[in-house]
Motif scaffolding. Structure first.
Motif, short mmCIF file in Angstrom:
data_model
loop_
_atom_site.label_atom_id
_atom_site.label_comp_id
_atom_site.label_asym_id
_atom_site.label_seq_id
_atom_site.Cartn_x
_atom_site.Cartn_y
_atom_site.Cartn_z
N ASN A 165 -22.13 -17.49 6.50
CA ASN A 165 -21.42 -16.33 5.93
C ASN A 165 -20.95 -15.33 6.98
O ASN A 165 -20.50 -14.25 6.63
N ARG A 166 -21.13 -15.69 8.24
CA ARG A 166 -20.77 -14.83 9.37
C ARG A 166 -21.49 -13.48 9.31
O ARG A 166 -20.95 -12.42 9.63
N THR A 167 -22.74 -13.53 8.88
CA THR A 167 -23.57 -12.34 8.78
C THR A 167 -23.88 -11.80 10.17
O THR A 167 -24.21 -12.56 11.07
N SER A 168 -23.76 -10.49 10.30
CA SER A 168 -24.01 -9.85 11.58
C SER A 168 -24.77 -8.55 11.36
O SER A 168 -24.64 -7.91 10.32
N SER A 169 -25.53 -8.16 12.35
CA SER A 169 -26.24 -6.88 12.26
C SER A 169 -25.50 -5.80 13.05
O SER A 169 -26.07 -4.78 13.41
N GLY A 170 -24.22 -6.03 13.31
CA GLY A 170 -23.43 -5.12 14.11
C GLY A 170 -23.42 -3.69 13.60
O GLY A 170 -23.52 -2.74 14.37
N VAL A 171 -23.28 -3.50 12.29
CA VAL A 171 -23.25 -2.15 11.73
C VAL A 171 -24.58 -1.45 11.99
O VAL A 171 -24.61 -0.29 12.43
N MET A 172 -25.68 -2.16 11.77
CA MET A 172 -27.00 -1.56 12.02
C MET A 172 -27.21 -1.28 13.50
O MET A 172 -27.80 -0.26 13.86
N GLU A 173 -26.74 -2.17 14.35
CA GLU A 173 -26.86 -1.95 15.79
C GLU A 173 -26.11 -0.69 16.19
O GLU A 173 -26.60 0.12 16.99
N GLY A 174 -24.92 -0.50 15.63
CA GLY A 174 -24.13 0.69 15.91
C GLY A 174 -24.84 1.97 15.46
O GLY A 174 -24.89 2.95 16.19
N LEU A 175 -25.41 1.92 14.26
CA LEU A 175 -26.16 3.08 13.76
C LEU A 175 -27.37 3.37 14.65
O LEU A 175 -27.65 4.53 14.98
N ASN A 176 -28.06 2.32 15.03
CA ASN A 176 -29.23 2.47 15.88
C ASN A 176 -28.85 3.11 17.22
O ASN A 176 -29.55 4.00 17.71
N LEU A 181 -28.56 7.95 20.81
CA LEU A 181 -27.77 8.95 21.52
C LEU A 181 -28.09 10.36 21.05
O LEU A 181 -28.19 11.30 21.85
N ILE A 182 -28.26 10.50 19.75
CA ILE A 182 -28.58 11.82 19.18
C ILE A 182 -29.94 12.30 19.69
O ILE A 182 -30.11 13.46 20.02
N LYS A 183 -30.91 11.37 19.76
CA LYS A 183 -32.24 11.73 20.25
C LYS A 183 -32.14 12.23 21.67
O LYS A 183 -32.82 13.09 22.13
#
Length: 183
Positions: A165-176, A181-183
């Motif tokens: 399904n071409r599942t990726s954790s890219g969105v979560m990696e970006g949020l992380n 960076l905020i920390k």
């Protein structure tokens, strides 16, 4: 977000969700940390593990960069140009890439293999096709790449689950990354 890399902590927190919800999870996109299979099997009984393509590409890029360093040739911008996806290069960057690749046949081969590897994730449509192409790539890459080949081979089935399904954790990696960076 779970602030632990201990399997038992992760399992305990995830099991707080009702089993009815956890049984509905079909795929889980992860990196190649060895603890994930146990966690997924215990918490999400129906889920397939999908090794995120970004985390598969990372060690290939790391070895390509090590090879660049080992040759001792120092060309300003060579790291950036070698590691960037060819499809994302501007015309000016493509000219610079060609100049960089003229310095070493080994760089050229490693770069070509890196792009071939990336292309597999762009073009394969089924886990079977992906596995066949990745196995062929592993054979060809032996002349340049080292430790990454064993890593890919050891995780091949879960890497090939990406092609379902071409599942990726890219969105979560970006949020992380943004949270860090905020920390």
């Amino acid at each position: 977000m779970i602030d632990s890399h201990k399997q038992d902590d992760i399992i305990e927190i995830l099991k707080q969700q009702p089993i009815e919800i956890r049984e509905k999870v079909e795929e889980i996109s992860v990196d190649m940390w060895g603890g994930f299979p146990k966690v997924v099997k215990e918490v999400f009984p129906n889920a397939k593990i999908v090794i995120d393509r970004f985390h598969v590409m990372q060690p290939v890029l790391k070895e390509l960069n090590q090879l660049r360093k080992q040759t001792g040739v120092k060309i300003k911008g060579s790291r950036f140009i070698l590691l960037k996806n060819n499809i994302d290069l501007t015309e000016e960057e493509k000219v610079k890439l060609e100049t960089v690749l003229k310095y070493s046949k080994r760089w050229r081969l490693a770069y070509t293999l890196k792009e071939d590897f990336r292309s597999i994730f762009e073009t394969c449509k089924t886990p079977e096709d992906g596995q066949e192409q990745l196995k062929e790539w592993l054979q060809k890459a032996q002349v340049v790449y080292g430790a990454v080949l064993e890593t890919i081979h050891n995780h091949l089935d879960n890497i090939c689950n990406y092609f379902l399904n071409r599942t990726s954790s890219g969105v979560m990696e970006g949020l992380n990354n943004r949270i860090k960076l905020i920390k």
